[in-house]
Write an enzyme that holds these catalytic residues in place. Structure first.
Site, short mmCIF file in Angstrom:
data_model
loop_
_atom_site.label_atom_id
_atom_site.label_comp_id
_atom_site.label_asym_id
_atom_site.label_seq_id
_atom_site.Cartn_x
_atom_site.Cartn_y
_atom_site.Cartn_z
N GLU A 200 4.05 -0.83 7.51
CA GLU A 200 3.39 0.09 6.91
C GLU A 200 4.36 1.35 6.70
O GLU A 200 4.53 1.74 5.58
CB GLU A 200 2.20 0.77 7.35
CG GLU A 200 0.86 -0.03 7.40
CD GLU A 200 0.45 -0.41 5.95
OE1 GLU A 200 0.98 0.29 5.13
OE2 GLU A 200 -0.53 -1.12 5.95
N ARG A 204 5.99 2.01 2.91
CA ARG A 204 5.53 3.34 2.36
C ARG A 204 6.63 4.45 2.62
O ARG A 204 7.00 5.17 1.69
CB ARG A 204 4.21 3.85 3.02
CG ARG A 204 3.09 2.78 2.81
CD ARG A 204 1.77 3.40 3.12
NE ARG A 204 0.82 2.58 3.18
CZ ARG A 204 -0.53 2.45 3.25
NH1 ARG A 204 -0.96 3.70 2.64
NH2 ARG A 204 -1.19 1.26 3.45
N GLU A 467 -3.73 -3.76 -7.10
CA GLU A 467 -3.45 -4.89 -7.35
C GLU A 467 -3.80 -5.58 -8.89
O GLU A 467 -3.27 -6.16 -9.62
CB GLU A 467 -3.83 -5.87 -6.58
CG GLU A 467 -3.39 -5.87 -5.09
CD GLU A 467 -3.91 -4.62 -4.09
OE1 GLU A 467 -4.86 -4.36 -4.71
OE2 GLU A 467 -3.22 -4.45 -3.33
N THR A 553 6.23 -3.60 -2.56
CA THR A 553 5.09 -4.08 -2.31
C THR A 553 4.17 -2.94 -2.51
O THR A 553 2.88 -2.93 -2.62
CB THR A 553 4.82 -4.86 -1.43
OG1 THR A 553 3.48 -5.51 -1.71
CG2 THR A 553 4.71 -4.02 0.04
C1 DMJ Z 1 -0.67 -1.51 -0.18
O1 DMJ Z 1 -0.24 -0.69 0.69
C2 DMJ Z 1 0.60 -2.58 -0.66
O2 DMJ Z 1 0.41 -2.80 -1.91
C3 DMJ Z 1 0.27 -3.70 0.27
O3 DMJ Z 1 1.17 -5.06 0.02
C4 DMJ Z 1 -1.03 -4.37 0.24
N1 DMJ Z 1 -2.04 -3.37 0.19
C5 DMJ Z 1 -1.85 -1.96 -0.31
C6 DMJ Z 1 -2.79 -1.79 -1.49
O4 DMJ Z 1 -3.76 -2.33 -1.48
#
Ligand code: DMJ
Length: 573
Positions: A200, A204, A467, A553
């Site tokens: 995380e 982030r 997503e 991501t």
């Molecule tokens: C996000 O923190 C990122 O996309 C992660 O890869 C998976 N899920 C959450 C959002 O749903």
């Protein structure tokens, strides 16, 4: 004064002050007018009568149309048929026009959302600023800060600030971007005794800081990203080099989630460091970051994969798989995404990343992708050789990923993969469309007589996840099919209607309930991802073009590393 002057004038003109003869004349004129109106109806042509039927409901017209037996009526019927044909034609024309409008709608929608995005992002951000400034996230119902322990309770938090930096910049909210920058300069401190999730913090915080640096060129972001990256390095001190999931930033002591199979590390966690770590090496000149993530590949390459699939659990001490549970959703998802993006971000020089991605996708297609009897394509989960016919909201990112990779697919599979991507997008849209609130459930099933519907209470929630919109954004960029903007707009309307509360945006507990029950959390990824992907869905393709930028991501854009590129952001296109 003006009012006082006017009022007496009005009063003197009032009809109550008319004399009796004047009243009588007025009455006469009025009744003559009414008589004329009714009389006119009898002398009007049939076509007008038909119209007048709309207002007066002419039973005569109806009777004639139905029977049409006597000759007089036949004349009327003939005339009416002409009229009806004309009406039908007009109606058809109107339909065609409506269809045209539908074709045009994405542009109109684009305008709407350009206005709306400001409102949505401004509202989400302003609410966070007002009620939760400095906290990780916002509780929009109780209007206070929320400290999610995903980031470690004591890590100087502000997750929303760091996660939203690049969205603020991309949406040209520069005053807010400057305010966030100042907060980072003064408050973001990693010298704390706190246990954090390596994954995380990487996606982030490291990702957010790197993007902010590449977009704005502000040195503070580069410095902080490298500082934080260095703090994460002790997580790799395991016998195999597969990192721990959790790390104490002060002591450098790591461990795994107690619930993970036999003390395993998680595929989607240790497999989602590659993009950020390659950039950290590039920006710092320290090869250690790149070495750590390349070693993860080496360990995985040595292992046997059941049917070519990657189990979600891997023991960092023994280097052996834990439980054979495979998922393209939670616990597995972004590992596959990072294989593809590692290749794209390397200016397509990372041939190994490419090979691993397309091989993994082939195994997923063979063992996990299925079609329901109603014709919906979905990606199931695999548990010890048995398929669970369930797809998570998280898995819906795969539509976008497959579309992004389709162009480089081996053996002429580009068309096939685009088809697969569009089918997954359709299924995920269905998962939204089949709910009451028009927001997607956390997981939906294809068994027990249902398709794309959540059957368990604990799978019915929606937490502002990105997503599905992410997939619409990629599909729009690659196909320009207006339906993706239409679907994105549907999501905007549902978010506005059901998630917007007085103090920000909130997730909901049950998307099938007749009215929303709010969970009181405005997730930081709502600002980092959901609102950013929505904005990009309605932007021109040259706004963060996909040939030059790869999204981590958490939707933080990182530039493609050209062979000749220096670390100066000004050199980015
Ligand atoms: C996000 O923190 C990122 O996309 C992660 O890869 C998976 N899920 C959450 C959002 O749903």
């Amino acid at each position: 004064l003006r009012i006082r002057k006017t009022r007496p004038q009005l009063k003197s003109a009032s009809p109550t002050s008319f004399r009796l003869t004047e009243k009588f004349i007025l009455l006469l004129v009025f009744s003559a007018f009414i008589t004329l109106c009714f009389g006119a109806i009898f002398f009007l042509p049939d076509s007008s009568k038909l119209l007048s039927g709309v207002f007066f409901h002419s039973s005569a017209v109806e009777t004639n149309t139905r029977t049409g037996t006597d000759s007089d009526s036949n004349v009327a019927v003939g005339t009416e048929e002409k009229i009806l044909t004309k009406i039908r034609k007009d109606h058809e024309k109107a339909l065609v026009e409506a269809k045209d409008t539908l074709q045009k709608r994405p542009d109109e929608i684009k305008q709407d959302i350009q206005d709306e995005k400001d409102k949505m992002m401004t509202f989400a951000w302003d609410s966070y600023k007002r009620y939760a400034w400095g906290s990780n996230e916002l509780r929009p119902v109780s209007k206070q800060g929320h400290s999610s322990n995903l980031f470690g309770e004591y890590l100087s938090p502000g997750a929303t600030i760091v996660d939203a930096l690049d969205t603020l910049y991309i949406m040209e909210m520069f005053e807010d971007f400057d305010m966030a920058t100042e907060w980072v300069e003064k408050n973001l401190d990693f010298n704390v005794n706190a246990e954090v999730s390596v994954f995380e913090v990487n996606i982030r915080f490291v990702g957010g800081l790197l993007s902010a640096y590449y977009l704005s060129g502000k040195e503070v972001f580069r410095r902080k990203a490298i500082e934080l990256g260095e703090k994460l390095l002790p997580a790799f001190k395991t016998p195999t080099g597969i990192p721990w999931a959790l790390l104490n930033l002060k002591s450098g002591i790591g461990r795994n989630w107690p619930w993970a199979s036999g003390g395993s590390s998680i595929l989607a966690e240790y497999g989602t460091l590659h993009l950020e770590f390659m950039h950290l090496s590039k920006l710092s000149g320290n090869p250690a970051f790149a070495e750590k993530v390349m070693n993860i590949r080496k360990v995985l390459n040595r292992l046997d994969k059941p049917q070519g699939l990657y189990p979600n659990y891997l023991n960092p001490n023994s280097g052996q798989w834990g439980q054979h549970h495979v998922s393209v959703g939670g616990l597995g998802d972004s590992f596959y995404e990072y294989l593809l993006k590692a290749w794209l971000m390397s200016d397509k020089t990372d041939e190994e990343g490419k090979k691993l991605y397309y091989e993994a996708l082939q195994a997923i297609e063979t063992s996990l992708i299925r079609k329901s009897s109603g014709g919906l394509t979905y990606i199931a989960e695999w548990k010890g050789g048995l398929l669970e016919h369930k797809m998570g909201h998280l898995t819906c990112f795969a539509g976008g990923m497959i579309a992004l990779g389709a162009d480089g697919a081996p053996e002429d599979k580009t068309g096939h993969q685009m088809e697969q991507a569009s089918e997954i997008a359709r299924t995920c849209h269905e998962s939204y469309a089949r709910t009451t609130l028009k927001l997607g459930p956390e997981a939906f099933r294809f068994d027990g007589g249902v398709e794309a519907i959540a059957t368990r209470q604990n799978e019915k929630y929606f937490i502002l996840r990105p997503e599905v919109i992410e997939t619409y954004m990629y599909m729009w960029r690659f196909t320009h099919d207006p339906k993706y903007r239409e679907w994105g707009w549907e999501a905007v309307q549902a978010l506005e209607k059901h998630c917007r509360v007085e103090g920000g945006y909130s997730g909901v507990r049950d998307v099938y309930a007749s009215s929303p029950n709010h969970d009181d959390v405005q997730q930081s990824f709502y600002l980092a991802e959901t609102l950013k992907y929505l904005y990009l869905l309605f932007s021109d393709d040259d706004h963060l073009p996909l040939e030059h930028w790869v999204f981590n991501t958490e939707a933080h854009p990182l530039p493609v590393i050209r062979k000749e590129m220096t670390d100066k952001p000004s050199q980015l296109e």
